[in-house]
Motif scaffolding. Structure first.
Motif, short mmCIF file in Angstrom:
data_model
loop_
_atom_site.label_atom_id
_atom_site.label_comp_id
_atom_site.label_asym_id
_atom_site.label_seq_id
_atom_site.Cartn_x
_atom_site.Cartn_y
_atom_site.Cartn_z
N ASN A 94 28.15 35.11 32.03
CA ASN A 94 29.16 35.94 32.65
C ASN A 94 28.74 37.41 32.63
OD1 ASN A 94 31.84 37.61 32.60
ND2 ASN A 94 32.37 35.61 33.45
N VAL A 95 28.93 38.09 33.72
CA VAL A 95 28.52 39.49 33.85
C VAL A 95 29.71 40.43 33.90
CG1 VAL A 95 27.33 41.17 35.34
CG2 VAL A 95 26.36 38.88 35.01
N HIS A 96 30.64 40.14 34.82
CA HIS A 96 31.74 41.07 35.13
C HIS A 96 33.05 40.71 34.45
CE1 HIS A 96 29.14 42.58 38.35
NE2 HIS A 96 28.93 41.32 38.68
N GLY A 97 33.09 39.61 33.72
CA GLY A 97 34.34 39.09 33.21
C GLY A 97 34.85 37.98 34.12
N HIS A 98 36.05 37.52 33.83
CA HIS A 98 36.62 36.39 34.56
C HIS A 98 37.68 36.85 35.56
CE1 HIS A 98 34.67 33.58 31.74
NE2 HIS A 98 34.99 34.47 30.81
N ASN A 99 37.81 36.06 36.61
CA ASN A 99 38.86 36.30 37.60
C ASN A 99 38.73 37.70 38.20
OD1 ASN A 99 41.02 35.53 39.16
ND2 ASN A 99 42.56 35.83 37.57
N VAL A 100 37.54 38.01 38.66
CA VAL A 100 37.22 39.32 39.22
C VAL A 100 37.61 39.34 40.70
CG1 VAL A 100 35.40 41.02 39.63
CG2 VAL A 100 35.31 39.54 37.59
N PRO A 101 38.49 40.23 41.13
CA PRO A 101 38.99 40.19 42.51
C PRO A 101 37.88 40.23 43.57
CG PRO A 101 40.34 41.67 41.20
CD PRO A 101 39.19 41.25 40.32
N GLU A 102 36.87 41.07 43.37
CA GLU A 102 35.81 41.18 44.37
C GLU A 102 35.01 39.88 44.50
OE1 GLU A 102 36.42 45.34 42.63
OE2 GLU A 102 36.42 43.26 41.91
N LEU A 103 34.79 39.20 43.39
CA LEU A 103 34.04 37.95 43.44
C LEU A 103 34.90 36.82 43.98
CD1 LEU A 103 31.97 38.13 40.13
CD2 LEU A 103 31.57 39.22 42.34
N ASN A 104 36.17 36.81 43.58
CA ASN A 104 37.09 35.82 44.15
C ASN A 104 37.16 35.95 45.67
OD1 ASN A 104 37.62 35.31 41.47
ND2 ASN A 104 39.72 36.04 41.49
N GLN A 105 37.21 37.20 46.14
CA GLN A 105 37.32 37.44 47.58
C GLN A 105 36.07 37.01 48.32
OE1 GLN A 105 40.29 38.65 48.99
NE2 GLN A 105 39.27 37.81 50.79
N ALA A 106 34.91 37.23 47.72
CA ALA A 106 33.66 36.82 48.36
C ALA A 106 33.63 35.32 48.60
CB ALA A 106 32.47 37.25 47.51
N ILE A 107 34.10 34.56 47.63
CA ILE A 107 34.14 33.10 47.79
C ILE A 107 35.17 32.71 48.85
CG2 ILE A 107 34.69 30.93 46.63
CD1 ILE A 107 33.59 32.17 44.06
N THR A 108 36.34 33.35 48.80
CA THR A 108 37.39 33.04 49.78
C THR A 108 36.92 33.34 51.19
OG1 THR A 108 39.10 33.53 48.15
CG2 THR A 108 39.77 33.55 50.45
N ASP A 109 36.27 34.49 51.38
CA ASP A 109 35.78 34.86 52.71
C ASP A 109 34.76 33.85 53.21
OD1 ASP A 109 37.40 37.07 52.61
OD2 ASP A 109 35.79 38.49 52.14
N GLN A 110 33.83 33.46 52.33
CA GLN A 110 32.82 32.49 52.76
C GLN A 110 33.44 31.13 53.01
OE1 GLN A 110 29.63 32.96 53.64
NE2 GLN A 110 29.64 30.79 54.21
N LEU A 111 34.43 30.77 52.22
CA LEU A 111 35.10 29.48 52.37
C LEU A 111 35.74 29.35 53.75
CD1 LEU A 111 35.71 26.86 50.82
CD2 LEU A 111 37.79 27.94 49.98
N SER A 112 36.19 30.47 54.30
CA SER A 112 36.81 30.44 55.63
C SER A 112 35.77 30.23 56.73
CB SER A 112 37.57 31.75 55.88
OG SER A 112 36.68 32.84 56.02
N ARG A 113 34.49 30.36 56.37
CA ARG A 113 33.42 30.15 57.36
C ARG A 113 32.82 28.75 57.20
NH1 ARG A 113 32.18 35.42 55.16
NH2 ARG A 113 32.94 37.05 56.58
N VAL A 114 32.14 28.52 56.07
CA VAL A 114 31.58 27.19 55.79
C VAL A 114 31.33 27.10 54.29
CG1 VAL A 114 29.18 27.93 56.23
CG2 VAL A 114 29.80 25.49 56.40
N ALA A 115 31.67 25.96 53.71
CA ALA A 115 31.50 25.78 52.27
C ALA A 115 30.08 25.38 51.92
CB ALA A 115 32.48 24.73 51.75
N HIS A 116 29.46 24.57 52.77
CA HIS A 116 28.08 24.17 52.50
C HIS A 116 27.36 23.80 53.78
CE1 HIS A 116 24.55 22.97 50.36
NE2 HIS A 116 24.56 21.80 50.97
#
Length: 450
Positions: free
Chosen positions: A60-82
């Motif tokens: 772990n680098v930034h701690g847990h439940n980091v808004p910027e990292l959560n948002q990056a996953i959410t944004d990518q999830l709206s495009r394609v997961a894999h």
């Protein structure tokens, strides 16, 4: 009626097999079950809070439940997961490869993805082996590793591992490796200088007699992790790299644990301006969010595989989730956040603060050695300080001290008799102050009955 915790604990007992865990011990006590994380704290299903004193196994680098990292996953999830990298590519994987090549030691321009440090090491080993074969050098088939090395748990990674407790049971399945000593100044009767000399002499002698059959040396640079956070003397890595170049042997740097600021530099190799032929990264790559690892290679290594289809020099290796867009997207966001918050630049001051806080332990009767590089700390507990006599394994001194730390509100995991402290890089001085107090008290309480 069972409580939610009791229900989950029973399900754990009935169905879940935890890694690196003796289940008979684990299930005879109250298992810790995490519900959520916030900042550098984790919360169990009963609502109790714990400092994450080992970065959830060093990643772990930034701690847990980091808004910027959560948002990056959410944004990518709206495009394609894999989307696979077999014969095609995806945007985050390409952009992350460019980023990694830009921050890596010079020359490491090609990025091959995987999903864990062990698989990244497996890839590096196979690349090194096939590199020589593709170049028509068929006798270079063996590897050099270091005493007490740990590079992961796949068969190839275990073959270049050298911790008997972890690896000996699998010995009949493994390919043999040459083993040279890792310079452990505390456990060498001649101290730092003699430990360094022993390592370099062993490597030099081996290369002078056997370089023609050795494909690569693999090393945990600057800090050997699972052996007890053993730190190299200055210039050791640089000298080892020079010997490998002199004898035409590839250098593989396993930066899975040491990478992404943990030692005070982006990569531990940067501390001595070493550029390996292959470098493996993982753990902190995604900030501790998703399982992504990478093996970086020089153009020289890459070109040995770049050939006409009919030559069959392709690197036939891959994983279903290689270059996963969600993981690559959050890795990009993590690296951006590290830059914006100047996290690596801040490690030095935090490391100095931790060193000062822990210095009060140096005179305690059962603290043998305190080893530190950046925010990687190992405190070796001994039965007898004068003779450096180790505690017997059966006494579980590290386990007991860790259990005491948990009671006091911090999670970590020992390495035998070595207490480990590897906090998230985002930890504040106030948080480091609280965590080091818990660490010190847990050691004193267990070793001195305080």
């Amino acid at each position: 009626m069972l409580t939610d915790y009791e229900r989950l604990a029973n399900l754990n007992k009935d169905y879940l097999w935890n890694p690196f865990t003796q289940m008979k011990d684990y299930l005879s006590s109250d298992p810790l079950i995490i519900e959520r994380g916030e900042g550098i704290k984790l919360y169990d299903v009963q609502g109790r809070a714990y400092y994450d004193g080992f970065s959830s196994v060093w990643l772990n680098v930034h701690g847990h439940n980091v808004p910027e990292l959560n948002q990056a996953i959410t944004d990518q999830l709206s495009r394609v997961a894999h989307s696979t990298l077999l014969g095609m590519a995806n945007r985050p994987a390409i952009e992350l490869a460019e980023k990694l090549a830009g921050i890596a030691p010079r020359g490491l321009n090609k990025v091959f993805y995987s999903d864990s440090g062990a698989t990244g090491v497996e890839i590096a080993i196979k690349m090194a082996f096939q590199y020589w074969k593709n170049k028509g050098v068929n006798n270079k088939k063996s590897f050099i590793t270091m005493n007490q090395a740990y590079h992961g748990d796949t068969i190839g990674a275990v073959s270049v591992g050298a911790i008997p407790l972890y690896h000996e049971v699998f010995r009949p399945m493994l390919f043999p490796s040459h083993i040279i000593p890792y310079p452990n100044a505390y456990r060498h009767e001649g101290g730092e200088k003699m430990a360094l000399d022993a390592t370099l002499t062993a490597l030099r002698d081996l290369l002078e007699t056997s370089a023609e059959e050795i494909a690569a040396l693999i090393v945990e640079p600057i800090v050997q992790g699972a052996s007890g956070i053993i730190t190299m003397p200055p210039n050791c890595l640089r000298e080892m790299a020079a010997l490998c170049r002199q004898h035409d042997v590839l250098l593989i740097a396993d930066e899975v644990a040491t990478g992404f600021g943990r030692t005070g530099a982006m990569f531990a190799c940067d501390l001595e301006d070493v550029s390996p032929d292959l470098m493996v990264v993982g753990k902190g790559l995604t900030g501790g969010y998703l399982p992504v690892a990478a093996t970086l290679a020089t153009d020289e290594v890459y070109q040995a595989f770049y050939a006409d289809y009919e030559e069959q020099k392709t690197f036939f290796h891959g994983h279903s989730f290689t270059g996963n867009p969600l993981g690559c997207a959050v890795a990009l966001a993590s690296l951006k956040l590290m830059e914006e918050r100047k996290m690596i630049e801040g490690v030095g001051a935090k490391a100095t603060f931790v060193e000062q806080k822990l210095s009060k332990l140096k005179d305690r009767p059962h603290v043998g050695d305190i080893r530190q590089k950046g925010l990687m700390v190992g405190i070796e507990l001994v039965r007898n300080k004068a003779s450096r006599e180790a505690y017997d394994w059966a006494e579980r001194i590290g386990v007991r001290a860790t259990q005491r730390a948990r009671e006091l509100g911090m999670l970590t995991r020992p390495l035998g008799n070595v207490m480990v402290f590897i906090p998230p890089l985002a930890s504040t001085e106030t948080e480091l102050d609280a965590m080091t107090d818990i660490l010190a008290k847990s050691i004193i309480d267990v070793t001195e009955g305080g």
